[in-house]
Design a protein around this motif. Sequence first.
Motif, PDB file in Angstrom:
ATOM      1  N   UNK B   1       0.771  -1.475   0.323  1.00  0.00           N
ATOM      2  CA  UNK B   1       0.100  -0.211   0.521  1.00  0.00           C
ATOM      3  C   UNK B   1       1.326   0.922   0.196  1.00  0.00           C
ATOM      4  N   UNK B   2       1.985   1.232   0.914  1.00  0.00           N
ATOM      5  CA  UNK B   2       2.450   2.304   1.310  1.00  0.00           C
ATOM      6  C   UNK B   2       3.602   2.134   0.276  1.00  0.00           C
ATOM      7  N   UNK B   3       4.264   1.119  -1.234  1.00  0.00           N
ATOM      8  CA  UNK B   3       5.050   1.473  -1.978  1.00  0.00           C
ATOM      9  C   UNK B   3       3.885   2.438  -3.026  1.00  0.00           C
ATOM     10  N   UNK B   4       2.361   1.813  -3.096  1.00  0.00           N
ATOM     11  CA  UNK B   4       1.729   2.231  -4.006  1.00  0.00           C
ATOM     12  C   UNK B   4       1.445   3.552  -4.079  1.00  0.00           C
ATOM     13  N   UNK B   5       1.643   4.045  -2.874  1.00  0.00           N
ATOM     14  CA  UNK B   5       1.104   5.573  -2.828  1.00  0.00           C
ATOM     15  C   UNK B   5       2.836   5.914  -3.067  1.00  0.00           C
ATOM     16  N   UNK B   6       3.654   5.419  -2.754  1.00  0.00           N
ATOM     17  CA  UNK B   6       4.374   6.489  -2.532  1.00  0.00           C
ATOM     18  C   UNK B   6       5.142   6.339  -4.607  1.00  0.00           C
ATOM     19  N   UNK B   7       5.268   5.347  -4.679  1.00  0.00           N
ATOM     20  CA  UNK B   7       5.216   5.407  -6.603  1.00  0.00           C
ATOM     21  C   UNK B   7       4.135   6.486  -7.024  1.00  0.00           C
ATOM     22  N   UNK B   8       2.718   6.519  -6.360  1.00  0.00           N
ATOM     23  CA  UNK B   8       2.080   7.703  -7.302  1.00  0.00           C
ATOM     24  C   UNK B   8       2.573   8.961  -6.984  1.00  0.00           C
ATOM     25  N   UNK B   9       2.768   9.006  -6.302  1.00  0.00           N
ATOM     26  CA  UNK B   9       3.650  10.764  -6.000  1.00  0.00           C
ATOM     27  C   UNK B   9       4.518  10.694  -6.411  1.00  0.00           C
ATOM     28  N   UNK B  10       5.430   9.429  -6.519  1.00  0.00           N
ATOM     29  CA  UNK B  10       6.912  10.501  -7.987  1.00  0.00           C
ATOM     30  C   UNK B  10       6.743   9.938  -8.789  1.00  0.00           C
ATOM     31  N   UNK B  11       5.373   9.046  -8.995  1.00  0.00           N
ATOM     32  CA  UNK B  11       4.774   9.699 -10.790  1.00  0.00           C
ATOM     33  C   UNK B  11       4.186  11.351 -10.703  1.00  0.00           C
ATOM     34  N   UNK B  12       3.349  10.990  -9.553  1.00  0.00           N
ATOM     35  CA  UNK B  12       2.984  12.387 -10.089  1.00  0.00           C
ATOM     36  C   UNK B  12       4.353  13.554 -10.546  1.00  0.00           C
ATOM     37  N   UNK B  13       5.101  13.746  -9.541  1.00  0.00           N
ATOM     38  CA  UNK B  13       5.743  14.645  -9.644  1.00  0.00           C
ATOM     39  C   UNK B  13       6.193  14.587 -10.593  1.00  0.00           C
ATOM     40  N   UNK B  14       6.565  13.331 -11.073  1.00  0.00           N
ATOM     41  CA  UNK B  14       7.317  13.330 -12.606  1.00  0.00           C
ATOM     42  C   UNK B  14       7.120  13.930 -13.415  1.00  0.00           C
ATOM     43  N   UNK B  15       5.875  13.479 -13.137  1.00  0.00           N
ATOM     44  CA  UNK B  15       5.205  14.228 -14.484  1.00  0.00           C
ATOM     45  C   UNK B  15       4.946  16.203 -14.066  1.00  0.00           C
ATOM     46  N   UNK B  16       4.900  15.883 -13.098  1.00  0.00           N
ATOM     47  CA  UNK B  16       4.780  17.719 -12.798  1.00  0.00           C
ATOM     48  C   UNK B  16       6.012  18.489 -13.852  1.00  0.00           C
ATOM     49  N   UNK B  17       6.919  17.842 -12.973  1.00  0.00           N
ATOM     50  CA  UNK B  17       8.698  18.455 -13.405  1.00  0.00           C
ATOM     51  C   UNK B  17       8.167  18.362 -14.615  1.00  0.00           C
TER      52      UNK B  17
END
Lengths: 536, 216
Positions: B1-17
């Motif tokens: 669960x935690x990994x999924x959240x982290x993955x989503x977060x990093x994905x969103x951040x990289x997308x934002x970047x």
Amino acid sequence: MEKDGRPNWDSPMQFVLACVSYAVGLGNVWRFPYLCQLHGGGGFLIPYLIMLLLEGLPLFYMELAIGQKMRLGSIGAWTSISPYLGGLGLASVVTSVYLCLYYNVINAWSFWYLFHSFQSVLPWAVCPINSNRTGPTEECEVATPTQYFFYRETLNISSSIEENGGIHTGQALCLVLAWAITYLFIVRGVKSTGKVVYFTATFPYLVLFIYLIRGVTLHGAINGLKYMFTPKMAELANPRAWINAATQIFFSLGLGFGSLIAFASYNQHNNNFQNQAIVVSLINSGTSIFASIVTFAIYGFKATLNYENCLDRMRLLLLNTFDLAEDAISMDSVLDFYFNYKLPLFLFQAVEGTGLAFIVYSEAIKNMPLPQLWSVLYFFMLLLLGMGSMLGNVTAIITPLRDFKIMSRMSNELFSGLVCVFCLLLGLGFTTTSGNYWFTIFNDYAATFSLLFIVLIEVIAVSYIYGIKRFEKDIEDMLGHRPNWYWKIMWAVTSPLLLIGLFIFYIINYIQGGTPTYQAWNKELVNQDLLFHEQE
Amino acid sequence: MLEKILLLLSLSLSVAEGLCKPGVGEAYKVRFSIKTALGDQAYPWNKNEMFLFRAALAFAMRDFTNGEEFGVSDIHPCNETQRVSFWFVVTRPKTMDLVDKGTVEMAIKKSRNRINGAFLLTDKTLEFDGIYPTLAAPVSPDTPPWLIVFGVVMGAVSVGIIALLVYPLVQRKLKKNMDADDEDSDEETGVKTAENGANDGIYNSTFSDDERFTQM
């Protein structure tokens, strides 16, 4: 009051001050510094002073002598010398009329600027905002705010001399005021003129002195002064320098208009005009030099300011383009990055005439601390200088015409009033949108050529038609001693030769110049960044 | 669960970047000139100031769109430089959709003063490339001030002219009254001197031309 009923100056001092007030005019402030810069700074003084001795002093002396001896205006005086020379006086009167028409327009501009100085932000310091409120108006952006204020808001100038528009009401009002004040000063003849010149002759010096102190303490003024006082002797080899010196002395003393004859005609018979002539000529030249010191200090200030602004703009451009930290480049190190700007380049922009008085000076003033005070002082001084000269100009018209029996039946006040109203109505033409172009025509051509001719005939008439011997005797009659050899040689030989030389030079110049051209301010060319363009 | 959240977060951040690209799309460049504006009292630029900027811009977007809940995370800066300048993009709350340039511009224009105030800067020292500040409307008084000064001077001159013209007329009237009195006394003295003898060389006023001299 003399036996023949002619009014007199209350004292010789009034006469001297009247001559000073007349001779010291706008040309001392805006033409001499320009010539100084054009011909190598301090070195220009040499041809200037030599021409003063060869041409200025003798001719000035001669006109005063004629006026004081004949006790008549220019027409009557020359008719007394020889009945065929009446036309000479008439020519002087006509030239004076031309001068009166356009000269008071300058005073109107001075009034306009003076009245606009009573605001918290000087109107020529900032551009007006365009209708979108995103920035300054286009015309003002391409030009500078001071230029915009002069050409658009003061003159509302059209694109060419053919395009006539309506009268600028503000200008017209100021012109009416200028003529009203002129009338106020001359309405009682020499009685009123004599009192006014105490003020108009002395106050400009006070203002010049204040400006001298203010000027030399300005940041960067020393650059301008250094530029003026390092003479470039090589310029003396240029014949133009000598010709310009001769013409400047000639026009600066106001010879040939008949004003000096008119003023001198109100003198006592034994008035010592010899010393007065020397004093007035020296004061006139001294004022020119004094004014150019002030002007060069202002030039230096303005040039240094422009230079530093430019450096700052460059610095900002570099910072923004390369995204460097704000303190990476200081003002001094800009030059390490960018070599092309040097201070002397900015000093090279010499300006004369109305451009100097109304654009360059007002730009310098807006950058001084407490600009309203300096602005009021400066334009008040311009007004006094201009008004003082106007007194002489109008007297040169009224005095000779009053000598005619027909006119003397009219009262003094009515006649003066008629002359003023006549000149006012014609002068309104200069307040139209194309008025400045007409003004330039009159300024450049109305008086210059004719005066040379008039004074040439004057000096030949006195030296050869009237005869130096008779002239000598008249002077002995008035002063008690004969003029010495210096004066006689100048009148008989040097001055006529010099004047003939100048006359020929002008003719050659005129022929070689082709069709006369003028600079036009064309609003439609704003998009092409070409606000000024020559037009034939 | 935690990994999924982290993955989503990093994905969103990289997308934002990825969203924030200088010079492209809906990105704006902003430039701060803090040292120019404040001199000695300049504050250093750091992450906190950046947070303040993002918060101010989020406020501007909220204010303009009337309540859409923009947050600090919806403002994405990139390419920060020493100048203190950087690019940024704005995304819709809770999504990764970019807000178009026009809307951002209007939002900034509306709240420009507030944003400037937050940083103690002005329109000149806090620049948004491409967004022109709306200048204050010019103050136009009812009577232009120059007309007032003109009126004063013109009035004074008119009074002067009228005074100078009327004064001699008044003087002449007074003199006429005085002359009427003088003539009576003159006749008596004239008779007396004639009796004393003409040898005294007394000036006979009958032949004088005084009238001509007094009129100018």
